[in-house]
Design an enzyme around this catalytic site. Structure first.
Site, mmCIF file in Angstrom:
data_model
loop_
_atom_site.group_PDB
_atom_site.id
_atom_site.type_symbol
_atom_site.label_atom_id
_atom_site.label_comp_id
_atom_site.label_asym_id
_atom_site.label_seq_id
_atom_site.Cartn_x
_atom_site.Cartn_y
_atom_site.Cartn_z
ATOM 1 N N LYS A 1 0.807 -1.206 0.000
ATOM 2 C CA LYS A 1 0.000 0.000 0.000
ATOM 3 C C LYS A 1 0.849 1.270 0.000
ATOM 4 O O LYS A 1 0.638 2.172 -0.821
ATOM 5 C CB LYS A 1 -0.882 -0.038 1.251
ATOM 6 C CG LYS A 1 -1.697 1.174 1.477
ATOM 7 C CD LYS A 1 -2.233 1.163 2.897
ATOM 8 C CE LYS A 1 -1.084 1.351 3.862
ATOM 9 N NZ LYS A 1 -1.552 1.644 5.231
ATOM 10 N N THR A 2 1.816 1.311 0.897
ATOM 11 C CA THR A 2 2.627 2.521 0.997
ATOM 12 C C THR A 2 3.467 2.707 -0.258
ATOM 13 O O THR A 2 3.666 3.830 -0.728
ATOM 14 C CB THR A 2 3.546 2.448 2.232
ATOM 15 O OG1 THR A 2 2.744 2.092 3.355
ATOM 16 C CG2 THR A 2 4.192 3.785 2.502
ATOM 17 N N ASP B 1 -4.204 8.109 3.019
ATOM 18 C CA ASP B 1 -3.804 6.793 3.498
ATOM 19 C C ASP B 1 -4.810 6.324 4.544
ATOM 20 O O ASP B 1 -5.420 7.141 5.230
ATOM 21 C CB ASP B 1 -2.404 6.930 4.121
ATOM 22 C CG ASP B 1 -1.780 5.591 4.417
ATOM 23 O OD1 ASP B 1 -2.250 4.585 3.862
ATOM 24 O OD2 ASP B 1 -0.808 5.561 5.191
ATOM 25 N N GLU B 2 -4.984 5.025 4.695
ATOM 26 C CA GLU B 2 -5.888 4.465 5.727
ATOM 27 C C GLU B 2 -7.256 5.128 5.694
ATOM 28 O O GLU B 2 -7.783 5.563 6.728
ATOM 29 C CB GLU B 2 -5.278 4.648 7.129
ATOM 30 C CG GLU B 2 -3.875 4.094 7.298
ATOM 31 C CD GLU B 2 -3.841 2.594 7.530
ATOM 32 O OE1 GLU B 2 -4.847 1.915 7.253
ATOM 33 O OE2 GLU B 2 -2.779 2.106 7.972
ATOM 34 N N ARG C 1 -0.417 -10.068 10.562
ATOM 35 C CA ARG C 1 0.868 -9.492 10.974
ATOM 36 C C ARG C 1 2.006 -10.481 10.773
ATOM 37 O O ARG C 1 3.171 -10.114 10.756
ATOM 38 C CB ARG C 1 0.853 -9.086 12.466
ATOM 39 C CG ARG C 1 -0.112 -8.009 12.891
ATOM 40 C CD ARG C 1 -0.053 -6.822 12.023
ATOM 41 N NE ARG C 1 -1.079 -6.892 10.976
ATOM 42 C CZ ARG C 1 -1.081 -6.140 9.890
ATOM 43 N NH1 ARG C 1 -0.120 -5.288 9.687
ATOM 44 N NH2 ARG C 1 -2.039 -6.256 8.985
ATOM 45 N N GLN D 1 -9.670 -3.907 7.527
ATOM 46 C CA GLN D 1 -8.782 -3.529 8.625
ATOM 47 C C GLN D 1 -9.295 -2.314 9.379
ATOM 48 O O GLN D 1 -8.533 -1.595 10.019
ATOM 49 C CB GLN D 1 -7.377 -3.252 8.102
ATOM 50 C CG GLN D 1 -6.676 -4.490 7.587
ATOM 51 C CD GLN D 1 -5.209 -4.245 7.320
ATOM 52 O OE1 GLN D 1 -4.411 -4.081 8.236
ATOM 53 N NE2 GLN D 1 -4.849 -4.191 6.055
#
Length: 777
Positions: free
Chosen positions: A33-34, A217-218, A608, A248
DNA sequence: TCGGTTCAGAGTATT
DNA sequence: TCTGAACCGA
């Protein structure tokens, strides 16, 4: 350009090279994503599609903003300083500083963190003589922040009853107080800039024209006000690039509105929806568990993660008898991994609630394994640091009553509560700040207060020409803080923190460079913020609380809540306490969509792990001073059997032959006294919700004492002999309610009742003469 | 003003 | 059970 996009997968490439239109990128966990966000920015700039000044990139945390900036600098030779990259709050601060007049704020407005805000509310309520039993300040704080995050001022709130009228009145009074004192809280930063842009058309048009590309973002974490803010900033020629993952979304409790994703699609007429589903983090077994689990949620945009990495190892599950034994097992497993050559920092212990860390810490501490617990007090939140900052803030803005009260008598100057009250009265009469009111007081109290005001004035003069780090150093010394802590027993660490504050100021200055010292321009000067280095540093201190003091550098095991783990990844992950009531947490079950959010939380936890994932649970757990018997978490039942490896028998220990032979390695542990297993009627000392059994010693002793030696135990045994064939902790099946765990037994014979925790069916009392129960074997 | 005692509450958290 | 905050006495 080729170098930028060469290593992207087709979906990533599609997202990065989208046309100048709104887009929603559904980015699964570990899907890069980043990388997509930063490559998009770099790609736009390198192809001349936007200038750095035309980019607005918003994140939630400073960490994410820093990471984005770092990755961008690595991709581009450009100085990314011209770009607006930062947190919502950081960017709003920037906006309000640049246009403080239009926003009706003093140039040097200070930012209240949550603790400052609470103190301000308490002070307000005291001055208005409001009963803080009936209206707890925390609740008022929540009310105010909740309203602001919905974009509502006090006047906008409909009054439905007297209770809520009080809240609304307090909200209005609080805002007045903040305005008078020249301070803003976090939510106010957002709301005030929203109002600024809403009311000021030229300003709005200016920024809308400027930011042709807005990236978020997010996105699933945005609250109502943040979404409104984005809608206002996005002009007719702006393209909004929203990246998020509905699976998420775990921050509803703090105002996040999942609905913003659907609203964005609808209201912006999003045609470009890109799903990033290839996962670069976890092995197959782990991903399949995550996928299968999250499929149980009904409200999803839909997404399935896959990997080229291969199946890897199955997910290991361990069921312990007690929380301490769970910790003991974790310890052994971790030791094994370390012996295999794993770095401690590659292993994370996750839990749903902070309270669970204690048992784990205890085990690790006793075993001498270094660990780091996330969360807790952070640097700028420490008392001594906040004291020093309060002096600095008063120098910038003497009207800041919160800071005034914090340090007027710290270190002690003989200014007591009575003097303060007099001063507050005088200030109220004159409609002035506490600082200004000091001049009006006479007598001994007045003299002392005036001396304090002079101290602040003197500090201001003495430091006027000094560079920032020396300003901080001077204030720390001359305020008397150092001397004060020198005489304190445990003051050494605090003094070190004060010294560290000087370093932080130096580091800040070095990082910030010349930015803060540029002269003001006329008109719509949006890049030029007229702020002294001190004012900028104080903003920084409020907006970025810093790290917690955990020892960096040492190779330590990572302990944190699942929430804190979001965005992180580890080779090995242990998810602990997988029990009904804990995870999913019992409080969430009553909430609307609460269970689905818990499931998303579990999904976050699972994803994770890179290589190895452990799930652990315990049959009993000490909670709130009571031994609690929990059912296995439903989330375990939702995982696909073929990806799991049970380290303990799948059905666990809830059988007739507790502690009996042949139960693998744990037969002898903890509850070795299985001999008494034929039954113990716990009369149960019911308290509260009745979800607990045992009244301390009686329950505890029963667990440890295998033989009926004491009179109480003999009585218990006798009661059993009279025909209650059940015991607390036993798993039973009921035709209607399914499986449950016996929590307590009351009475005997015809009157005997049992309390059973049926998990999702709730906790129920059943009469043994009526209910038909079967032991689960 | 400090230090001990009492009492309630105990879920997740960034800015 | 354990913690933090509020409160009271010297």
């Amino acid at each position: 350009m080729d170098r930028l996009t060469a290593h992207l997968n087709p979906e990533q490439l599609a997202a990065v090279t989208l046309p100048h239109e709104h887009a929603l990128i559904l980015a699964g966990a570990g899907s890069g994503k980043t990388r997509v966000l930063t490559t998009r920015i770099a790609w736009l700039i390198q192809n001349g599609l936007v200038s750095p000044a035309g980019v607005l990139a918003v994140t939630f945390t400073n960490k994410a903003a820093r990471e984005m900036l770092a990755r961008l600098s690595a991709m581009m030779p450009l100085n990314p300083r011209g770009m607006w990259i930062g947190t919502f709050h950081g960017l709003c601060n920037r906006l309000l500083r640049a246009h403080h007049r239009d926003a009706a704020l003093p140039q040097t407005f200070q930012i209240l963190d949550s603790a400052d805000q609470l103190a301000a509310i308490k002070r307000l309520m005291k001055s208005l003589n409001i009963d803080d039993q009936r209206h707890p300040p925390r609740q008022v704080q929540q009310f105010i922040n909740g309203a602001k995050e919905e974009g509502l001022r006090a006047k906008d709130i409909e009054i439905v009853d007297d209770f809520n009228r009080r809240h609304v009145e307090l909200y209005a009074a609080y805002d007045d107080q903040c305005q008078r004192e020249g301070v803003v809280d976090f939510a106010e930063l957002l709301l005030r800039s929203h109002e600024l842009l809403e009311r000021n058309l030229p300003l709005r048009q200016h920024y809308q024209a400027r930011f042709s590309h807005i990236l978020i973002d997010e996105f699933q974490d945005t609250n109502t006000l943040q979404y409104k803010w984005l809608k206002l900033l996005a002009g007719p020629r702006s393209a909004v690039f929203a990246v998020g993952d509905d699976d998420q979304s775990i921050y509803r409790f703090r105002g996040a509105n999942i609905g913003n994703m659907a609203a964005f699609e609808r209201e912006f007429g999003v045609k470009n929806l890109v799903k990033l589903e290839q996962n670069y983090r976890s092995h197959g077994h782990i991903l399949d568990c995550a996928n299968t689990l999250i499929r149980n949620n009904t409200t999803r945009l839909g997404k399935e993660l896959w990997t080229e990495a291969g199946e890897g190892e199955p997910v290991r599950i361990h069921e312990a008898l007690s929380d301490t034994l769970e910790a003991q097992w974790l310890l052994e497993e971790v030791r094994g991994l370390i012996n295999e050559g794993w770095a401690r920092s590659d292993i994370a212990l996750l839990y749903r609630s902070n309270a669970q860390s204690r048992v784990l810490e205890h085990a690790l501490f006793s075993a001498g394994i270094p660990y780091r617990v996330y969360g807790g007090l952070r640097f700028f939140e420490r008392a001594e640091v906040k004291h020093a900052l309060a002096y600095l803030r008063l120098m910038e803005n003497a009207a800041d009553d919160t800071s005034f009260l914090r340090v007027v008598n710290f270190p002690a100057r003989g200014i007591g509560a009575r003097s303060i009250e007099q001063l507050q009265d005088a200030a109220r009469m004159a409609g002035s700040s506490l600082f200004d009111a000091t001049a009006t007081l006479s007598g001994a109290a007045g003299t002392k207060l005036q001396a304090f005001a002079q101290l602040i004035a003197r500090l201001r003069q003495e430091t006027a020409l000094l560079p920032l780090p020396e300003v901080v150093e001077h204030v720390v010394e001359r305020s008397g803080l150092i001397v004060h802590y020198q005489s304190e027993r445990e003051g050494q660490e605090r003094i070190e923190n004060l010294r560290e504050l000087v370093n932080a100021a130096a580091a800040f200055l070095a990082e910030q460079g010349v930015d803060t010292q540029m002269p003001a321009n006329a008109g719509l000067a949006d890049d030029v913020i007229t702020m002294t280095p001190l004012a900028a540093f104080l903003s920084h201190a409020s907006l970025e609380a810093g790290d917690n003091q955990a020892l960096e550098g040492t190779d330590a095991l990572q302990l944190m809540t699942v929430h804190s783990a979001k965005g992180l990844e580890f080779d090995g992950v242990f998810i602990t306490g997988l029990e009904e009531g804990l995870f999913p947490h019992e409080n969430s079950i009553q909430e609307q969509d609460g269970l689905e959010e818990e499931r998303r939380l579990m999904y976050v936890a699972i994803t994770r792990a890179r290589k190895r994932l452990y799930l652990s649970l315990s049959q009993t757990r000490m909670l709130h001073g009571q031994t609690r018997y929990n059912l296995r978490s439903r989330f375990l039942e939702e995982l696909p059997e073929e990806h799991l490896k049970w380290l303990t028998p799948r059905a666990g220990l809830a059988r007739n032959d507790w502690g009996g032979a042949g139960q693998g390695g744990w037969g002898g542990a903890g509850w070795a006294g299985g001999a008494r297993g034929s039954g113990y009627g716990n009369t149960g000392t019911e308290r509260g919700s009745g979800r607990y059994i045992g009244g301390g010693s009686s329950g505890g002793r029963a667990l440890d004492a295998p033989t009926y030696t004491s009179p109480a135990d003999q009585r218990a045994a006798a009661r059993f002999d009279r025909g209650v064939p059940w015991r607390a902790g036993q798993t039973v099946a009921h035709a209607r309610f399914g499986e449950g765990v016996i929590l307590a037994i009351e009475g005997s014979g015809q009157d005997a009742r049992v309390q059973i925790n049926f998990g999702r069916q709730g906790v129920k009392w059943l009469a043994l003469s009526v209910a038909k129960l079967d032991p689960v074997a």
